[in-house]
Design a protein around this motif. Structure first.
Motif, short mmCIF file in Angstrom:
data_model
loop_
_atom_site.label_atom_id
_atom_site.label_comp_id
_atom_site.label_asym_id
_atom_site.label_seq_id
_atom_site.Cartn_x
_atom_site.Cartn_y
_atom_site.Cartn_z
N SER A 2 0.79 -1.22 0.00
CA SER A 2 0.00 0.00 0.00
C SER A 2 0.83 1.28 0.00
O SER A 2 0.38 2.30 -0.47
CB SER A 2 -0.96 0.01 1.18
OG SER A 2 -0.23 -0.12 2.38
N PRO A 15 -4.20 4.68 -3.24
CA PRO A 15 -5.41 4.74 -2.41
C PRO A 15 -6.26 3.47 -2.43
O PRO A 15 -6.81 3.09 -1.40
CB PRO A 15 -6.18 5.93 -2.99
CG PRO A 15 -5.11 6.80 -3.57
CD PRO A 15 -4.08 5.84 -4.11
N ARG A 20 -9.72 2.06 4.39
CA ARG A 20 -10.77 3.10 4.43
C ARG A 20 -11.47 2.99 5.77
O ARG A 20 -11.65 1.91 6.30
CB ARG A 20 -11.79 2.90 3.32
CG ARG A 20 -11.23 3.15 1.95
CD ARG A 20 -12.27 3.15 0.87
NE ARG A 20 -13.43 2.31 1.12
CZ ARG A 20 -14.53 2.35 0.39
NH1 ARG A 20 -14.63 3.17 -0.61
NH2 ARG A 20 -15.54 1.55 0.66
N THR A 30 -10.22 7.74 3.41
CA THR A 30 -8.94 7.06 3.23
C THR A 30 -7.84 8.07 3.52
O THR A 30 -7.63 9.00 2.74
CB THR A 30 -8.79 6.56 1.77
OG1 THR A 30 -9.89 5.71 1.45
CG2 THR A 30 -7.47 5.81 1.58
N LEU A 32 -4.24 9.65 3.50
CA LEU A 32 -3.12 9.52 2.56
C LEU A 32 -1.84 9.99 3.26
O LEU A 32 -1.27 9.26 4.04
CB LEU A 32 -3.40 10.31 1.28
CG LEU A 32 -4.61 9.85 0.45
CD1 LEU A 32 -4.91 10.83 -0.67
CD2 LEU A 32 -4.39 8.45 -0.08
N GLY A 45 -6.11 13.35 2.44
CA GLY A 45 -6.90 12.15 2.37
C GLY A 45 -8.03 12.30 1.38
O GLY A 45 -8.22 13.37 0.79
#
Length: 141
Positions: A2, A15, A20, A30, A32, A45
């Motif tokens: 990821s 993403p 999530r 989600t 970031l 995000g």
């Protein structure tokens, strides 16, 4: 994988491979860019809204920018409604009450948010409750 870290400490995030978090009421976030991957001065995000979903009026302790990625949205601010189309970008100063809502009855809406502080907070206008934005990413796992 990821998150891909490079030798220079740069990070590539995908993403669709990240966790999530359900925020309740038909919204999912989600995270970031954040301190766990090395961010020191901002966080980002993506939040997705189901059809007809609106988040409550709120403000933040720092500047915020929001980009509409997908869907049909309205930004409510200063007593006015501002329709948004994909890639419309907002700048919201600290402590300004606002909200975003999905005005579609059949399509999801997705925004990219950027806060100017890793310690960003959200204060709900209706209750005065203040919580760290990051707390939303720890609940409802």
């Amino acid at each position: 994988m990821s998150a891909i870290k490079t030798p220079s400490a740069a990070v590539l995030l995908r993403p669709e491979e990240l966790e999530r978090y359900e925020r309740g009421g038909g919204a999912r976030t989600t995270p970031l860019v954040s301190p766990p991957i090395g961010a020191r001065s901002f966080i980002t995000g993506i939040t997705e809204f189901d059809p007809g979903v609106a988040i409550p009026f709120h403000s933040h302790n720092c500047e915020e920018s929001v980009v509409l990625l997908e869907g049909t949205a309205v930004m409510d601010i200063d007593g006015q409604e501002h329709p948004l189309k994909p890639l419309d970008t907002t700048f919201i100063p600290a402590n300004v009450v606002h909200r975003f809502r999905n005005v579609s009855n059949d399509s999801k809406m997705k925004i990219l948010w950027i806060y100017a502080s890793p310690d960003a907070t959200r204060t709900l206008q209706a209750t005065g409750e203040t919580r760290p934005v990051s707390a939303e990413h720890e609940q409802n796992r």
